[in-house]
Design an enzyme around this catalytic site. Structure first.
Site, PDB file in Angstrom:
ATOM      1  N   TRP A 101      46.160  24.468  88.733  1.00  0.00           N
ATOM      2  CA  TRP A 101      46.394  23.443  87.703  1.00  0.00           C
ATOM      3  C   TRP A 101      45.174  23.246  86.822  1.00  0.00           C
ATOM      4  O   TRP A 101      45.288  23.099  85.598  1.00  0.00           O
ATOM      5  CB  TRP A 101      46.860  22.137  88.341  1.00  0.00           C
ATOM      6  CG  TRP A 101      48.247  22.269  88.900  1.00  0.00           C
ATOM      7  CD1 TRP A 101      48.601  22.195  90.213  1.00  0.00           C
ATOM      8  CD2 TRP A 101      49.462  22.543  88.162  1.00  0.00           C
ATOM      9  NE1 TRP A 101      49.950  22.397  90.339  1.00  0.00           N
ATOM     10  CE2 TRP A 101      50.508  22.614  89.107  1.00  0.00           C
ATOM     11  CE3 TRP A 101      49.758  22.743  86.819  1.00  0.00           C
ATOM     12  CZ2 TRP A 101      51.827  22.875  88.746  1.00  0.00           C
ATOM     13  CZ3 TRP A 101      51.068  23.002  86.453  1.00  0.00           C
ATOM     14  CH2 TRP A 101      52.088  23.064  87.402  1.00  0.00           C
ATOM     15  N   ASP A 170      43.282  14.773  86.115  1.00  0.00           N
ATOM     16  CA  ASP A 170      44.689  15.018  86.410  1.00  0.00           C
ATOM     17  C   ASP A 170      44.880  14.647  87.876  1.00  0.00           C
ATOM     18  O   ASP A 170      44.357  15.328  88.763  1.00  0.00           O
ATOM     19  CB  ASP A 170      45.007  16.500  86.171  1.00  0.00           C
ATOM     20  CG  ASP A 170      46.415  16.891  86.627  1.00  0.00           C
ATOM     21  OD1 ASP A 170      47.161  16.021  87.121  1.00  0.00           O
ATOM     22  OD2 ASP A 170      46.766  18.087  86.484  1.00  0.00           O
ATOM     23  N   LYS A 194      55.527  13.770  91.396  1.00  0.00           N
ATOM     24  CA  LYS A 194      54.929  14.174  92.664  1.00  0.00           C
ATOM     25  C   LYS A 194      54.863  13.005  93.646  1.00  0.00           C
ATOM     26  O   LYS A 194      55.003  13.202  94.833  1.00  0.00           O
ATOM     27  CB  LYS A 194      53.519  14.721  92.439  1.00  0.00           C
ATOM     28  CG  LYS A 194      53.461  15.913  91.505  1.00  0.00           C
ATOM     29  CD  LYS A 194      53.853  17.213  92.186  1.00  0.00           C
ATOM     30  CE  LYS A 194      54.156  18.314  91.199  1.00  0.00           C
ATOM     31  NZ  LYS A 194      53.018  18.713  90.376  1.00  0.00           N
TER      32      LYS A 194
HETATM   33  C1  LIG Z   1      52.776  19.527  89.181  1.00  0.00           C
HETATM   34  C2  LIG Z   1      51.435  19.406  88.577  1.00  0.00           C
HETATM   35  C3  LIG Z   1      51.252  19.530  87.195  1.00  0.00           C
HETATM   36  C4  LIG Z   1      52.381  19.832  86.246  1.00  0.00           C
HETATM   37  O1  LIG Z   1      53.162  18.705  86.130  1.00  0.00           O
HETATM   38  P1  LIG Z   1      54.396  18.627  85.116  1.00  0.00           P
HETATM   39  O2  LIG Z   1      54.674  17.163  85.136  1.00  0.00           O
HETATM   40  O3  LIG Z   1      55.476  19.453  85.708  1.00  0.00           O
HETATM   41  O4  LIG Z   1      53.961  19.097  83.807  1.00  0.00           O
HETATM   42  C5  LIG Z   1      49.975  19.389  86.703  1.00  0.00           C
HETATM   43  N1  LIG Z   1      48.936  19.127  87.504  1.00  0.00           N
HETATM   44  C6  LIG Z   1      49.069  19.000  88.837  1.00  0.00           C
HETATM   45  C7  LIG Z   1      47.877  18.716  89.676  1.00  0.00           C
HETATM   46  C8  LIG Z   1      50.328  19.122  89.416  1.00  0.00           C
HETATM   47  O5  LIG Z   1      50.481  18.987  90.732  1.00  0.00           O
END
Ligand SMILES: *Cc1c(COP(=O)(O)O)cnc(C)c1O
Length: 356
Positions: A101, A170, A194
Site C-alpha cells: 500500500w 494511511d 477494513k
Molecule cells: C485496503 C487498503 C487500501 C485501499 O483501500 P480502498 O478503500 O479499497 O481504496 C489502502 N491502504 C491500505 C493500508 C489498505 O489496507
C-alpha cells in the site's frame, strides 16, 4: 448461519448493527423509506451525517483543529488527493514504503508532485517497518507519508518517525484501533471497509491549517469538502449510516484506547497459538512489527495450507487465504470480529497441527 469472517476487506460487521439496519431498511426514522432513498438534504439524513462525523471525531480523539471529511473513492483516491492538496509549487514529500500500500501511495503521488521514498523495505521483502533512525527525510519536505499497518504483509508501525516534518498517515486497516499522536499529523485517512463500515468512502482528517485553495476540480479539493461539511455532492449515505452505528459501538467500548486493548487481546491469542505450535505455524514477519489486525502465517507446506484452508471453510471460518500475491494464510482481526471467532480459529489450528 453467520460465519467467522476473517476477510481482509470488506470486513465483518457487528451483528447488532446489521440487525438494526435490517429493522430500519424499509422505514427509516418514520420516513416510510430506507436511508438509501431519502434526500441527503432531509433532516433525517442530516442527523445521521452529523452524528457519524461527531462520533468519528470522538472515537478517534482528533482535536478540534482537524476537519473530518467523508470522501468517496476509498483510500485509493486519497493517494492522489493528498499530494494534490498538500503540495504547492516546488514542494516535495517523502514516503515510507513498507509494503504494497505504501508503494501504491508513492506511485500515485508521483503523478502529482515531487515525491521520494524516505525508506523502502522491498529489499527485505517487506517483513518489517523501519526504525525511526532509518527514515531519510529530506530537509524542507512538506510531509512524510506512512502506512501505519500494511494489510498484505501483516506489519504495523510501532514507533513513529522522528522528524519535524508533518506526518500523513494511511490508517485504513487499523482505523480507530489505536490512539494517535495527533499533533504530529496534517492528514490521517483510510478507507472505511477494513474496520468500520461497508465500502464506499474514506474518512479523512485534515488539519485546518493544511487546507489550501488549489486549482483542482471541486471534488478533489479538501477545502471544498470542508466548507460543505462533506455534502458538496450526494454522499455515500448507506456507508455513512452504517459507520455511525459501528462508531456508537466503538464509543461504548472506550474509543480508540478501548479498541486497541481489545485488538491486542485478540492478536496475542492468535500469535500465542502460532508461537506455541512448535514451529508448525510460522509468522514470516519481524516479531517487533507484528500487525494486530492482519495476522499472516504459514504452514510447513503449500499442500498443508490448502488442506488447512479447506478444513477451516468446512467449519465456518472464511477469508483466511493470504493475499493472492503472497499466498499462505492471513487472519484479519478487525473491530467487529468477536473474540470467540479467534478462539474458534486457535482451537482448529491446534487440532489441525496434531492431525485431528
Ligand atoms: C485496503 C487498503 C487500501 C485501499 O483501500 P480502498 O478503500 O479499497 O481504496 C489502502 N491502504 C491500505 C493500508 C489498505 O489496507
Amino acid at each position: 448461519m453467520r460465519v467467522h469472517n476473517f476477510g481482509a476487506g470488506p470486513c465483518t460487521l457487528p451483528l447488532p448493527v446489521l440487525e438494526e439496519a435490517q429493522r430500519e431498511l424499509l422505514d427509516f426514522a418514520g420516513t416510510g423509506m430506507s436511508v438509501m432513498e431519502i434526500s441527503h438534504r432531509s433532516p433525517e439524513y442530516q442527523a445521521v451525517h452529523e452524528e457519524a462525523i461527531a462520533l468519528a471525531r470522538k472515537v478517534s480523539g482528533a482535536p478540534d483543529d482537524f476537519e473530518v471529511l467523508l470522501v468517496q473513492g476509498g483510500a485509493t483516491l486519497q493517494f492522489a488527493m493528498v499530494p494534490l492538496n498538500l503540495l504547492g509549487k516546488g514542494d516535495q514529500a517523502g514516503y515510507v514504503v513498507a509494503g504494497a500500500w505504501g508503494s501504491k501511495a508513492l506511485g500515485d503521488a508521483a503523478h502529482h508532485g515531487k515525491v521520494y521514498a524516505a525508506w523502502d523495505g522491498a529489499g527485505s521483502n517487506y517483513i518489517r517497518m523501519p526504525t525511526p533512525g532509518e527514515i531519510d527525510v529530506r530537509p524542507g519536505s512538506r510531509y512524510l507519508h506512512v502506512t501505519t499497518n500494511e494489510t498484505m504483509g501483516g506489519i504495523r508501525m510501532v514507533d513513529w518517525p522522528g522528524t519535524d516534518v508533518p506526518l500523513v498517515a494511511d490508517v485504513s486497516s487499523e482505523y480507530f484501533a489505536r490512539p494517535l499522536p495527533w499533533d504530529r499529523f496534517d492528514v490521517v485517512y483510510g478507507g472505511v471497509q477494513k474496520n468500520l463500515a461497508p465500502s464506499g468512502m474514506a474518512v479523512v482528517f485534515v488539519r485546518r491549517t493544511a487546507l489550501a485553495q488549489r486549482d483542482l476540480a471541486s471534488y478533489l479539493r479538501y477545502d471544498v469538502h470542508a466548507a460543505h461539511r462533506s455534502l458538496y455532492n450526494t454522499p455515500p449515505m448507506f456507508s455513512v449510516y452504517l459507520m455511525g452505528m459501528v462508531l456508537r459501538m466503538l464509543d461504548d467500548l472506550g474509543g480508540a484506547a478501548g479498541l486497541e486493548r481489545i485488538s491486542a487481546g485478540k492478536a496475542d491469542l492468535l500469535y500465542g497459538a502460532i508461537d506455541e505450535s512448535g514451529g508448525y505455524y510460522r509468522s514470516p514477519v519481524d516479531e517487533a512489527c507484528r500487525s494486530r489486525m492482519n495476522v499472516v502465517f504459514r504452514l510447513p507446506t503449500e499442500d498443508a495450507e490448502t488442506r488447512f484452508l479447506r478444513g477451516a471453510r468446512e467449519q465456518g471460518m472464511v477469508g483466511l487465504e493470504g493475499h493472492r500475491s503472497v499466498g499462505g494464510c492471513r487472519a484479519s482481526l478487525y473491530a467487529a470480529l468477536p473474540y470467540q471467532s479467534v478462539e474458534a480459529l486457535v482451537e482448529y489450528m491446534g487440532a489441525f497441527s496434531k492431525g485431528c
